[in-house]
Scaffold this motif. Structure first.
Motif, short mmCIF file in Angstrom:
data_model
loop_
_atom_site.label_atom_id
_atom_site.label_comp_id
_atom_site.label_asym_id
_atom_site.label_seq_id
_atom_site.Cartn_x
_atom_site.Cartn_y
_atom_site.Cartn_z
N PHE A 160 -40.24 94.44 -47.93
CA PHE A 160 -40.43 93.58 -46.77
C PHE A 160 -41.05 94.32 -45.59
O PHE A 160 -41.16 93.78 -44.51
CB PHE A 160 -39.10 92.97 -46.37
CG PHE A 160 -38.38 92.32 -47.52
CD1 PHE A 160 -38.95 91.26 -48.19
CD2 PHE A 160 -37.15 92.80 -47.95
CE1 PHE A 160 -38.31 90.67 -49.26
CE2 PHE A 160 -36.51 92.21 -49.02
CZ PHE A 160 -37.08 91.15 -49.68
N LEU A 213 -43.94 92.78 -43.57
CA LEU A 213 -43.74 91.60 -42.74
C LEU A 213 -43.84 91.99 -41.27
O LEU A 213 -43.24 92.95 -40.82
CB LEU A 213 -42.38 90.98 -43.03
CG LEU A 213 -42.17 90.47 -44.46
CD1 LEU A 213 -40.74 89.96 -44.62
CD2 LEU A 213 -43.16 89.39 -44.79
N SER A 257 -43.26 92.08 -37.35
CA SER A 257 -42.14 91.80 -36.44
C SER A 257 -42.52 90.72 -35.44
O SER A 257 -41.66 90.19 -34.75
CB SER A 257 -41.72 93.08 -35.73
OG SER A 257 -42.81 93.60 -35.01
N ASN A 289 -43.68 87.88 -36.29
CA ASN A 289 -43.34 86.58 -36.89
C ASN A 289 -41.95 86.16 -36.45
O ASN A 289 -41.10 86.97 -36.13
CB ASN A 289 -43.38 86.67 -38.41
CG ASN A 289 -44.79 86.81 -38.94
OD1 ASN A 289 -45.75 86.51 -38.26
ND2 ASN A 289 -44.90 87.28 -40.17
N ASP A 305 -40.23 82.53 -40.27
CA ASP A 305 -41.41 82.96 -41.03
C ASP A 305 -41.09 84.16 -41.90
O ASP A 305 -41.54 84.24 -43.05
CB ASP A 305 -42.57 83.30 -40.09
CG ASP A 305 -43.13 82.09 -39.38
OD1 ASP A 305 -42.90 80.96 -39.86
OD2 ASP A 305 -43.81 82.26 -38.34
N ASN A 306 -40.33 85.11 -41.35
CA ASN A 306 -39.94 86.28 -42.13
C ASN A 306 -39.08 85.89 -43.33
O ASN A 306 -39.27 86.42 -44.42
CB ASN A 306 -39.19 87.29 -41.26
CG ASN A 306 -40.10 88.05 -40.33
OD1 ASN A 306 -41.32 88.07 -40.51
ND2 ASN A 306 -39.53 88.67 -39.32
N LYS A 340 -39.97 86.51 -47.19
CA LYS A 340 -39.05 87.25 -48.06
C LYS A 340 -38.70 86.43 -49.29
O LYS A 340 -38.65 86.94 -50.41
CB LYS A 340 -37.77 87.62 -47.31
CG LYS A 340 -37.94 88.77 -46.34
CD LYS A 340 -36.62 89.09 -45.65
CE LYS A 340 -36.79 90.20 -44.65
NZ LYS A 340 -35.52 90.53 -43.97
#
Length: 170
Positions: A86, A89, A91, A93, A97-98, A102
């Motif tokens: 992850f 991804l 930060s 977002n 959204d994260n 995931k």
């Protein structure tokens, strides 16, 4: 023919071997052990290195086989994911959204893990390790055409199952 050096030709493969073992076993400690066992096996066969066309393919084949053997032996169905999955991804977002991203990663990993062994190995070596079709064919001891067909089928299956799961009840 090029003289093979353990230090210059085999040891630099350890990170790639680790990633392959990790993708197959889904267990960091297992993957580390498998890489060590792989390097030992390659070293023990140093007397036949001159007969090997690609020490890289040879090393990957040993690593793959050891990984599959460990899974069969322990019947390892570990679905855990490490946090590095992850890391990409952003930060920036939102938490929602994260979480969606995931969940997408988890779904794709589960789908890839459920693929038939040949398709899964081909896809992992191509998509995650960036190997060429020829390298994959050498590693898996199959033809390039079989590699291409396996990757095509794996991609189609992942796409179909992901879309089916993504659209189901969401």
């Amino acid at each position: 023919m090029k003289k093979i050096s353990f230090r210059n030709d085999v040891l630099p493969l350890k990170n790639e071997l680790y990633r392959l073992a990790l993708r197959i076993t889904m267990n960091k400690e297992e993957a580390e052990d498998i890489v060590q066992d792989t390097l030992i096996k390659v070293w023990d066969k140093r007397s036949i290195w001159s007969d090997i066309s690609s020490i890289e393919a040879y090393s990957f084949r040993i690593c793959r086989n050891l990984s599959l053997d460990r899974i069969k032996k322990k019947e390892n169905k570990n679905d855990s994911l490490d946090e590095s999955s992850f890391a990409s991804l952003s930060s920036a977002n939102s938490p929602q959204d994260n979480m969606i991203a995931k969940d997408g990663i988890v779904i794709v990993r589960e789908i890839v893990a459920s693929l038939p062994e040949k398709q899964r190995s081909c896809m992992q070596l191509r998509e995650f390790e960036g190997k060429s079709y020829k390298e994959i064919a050498d590693i898996l001891a199959i033809s390039e055409d079989q590699v291409k067909v396996s990757i095509f089928r794996a991609r189609q299956t992942v796409k179909q199952l992901y879309l089916k799961l993504d659209n189901y009840g969401l």
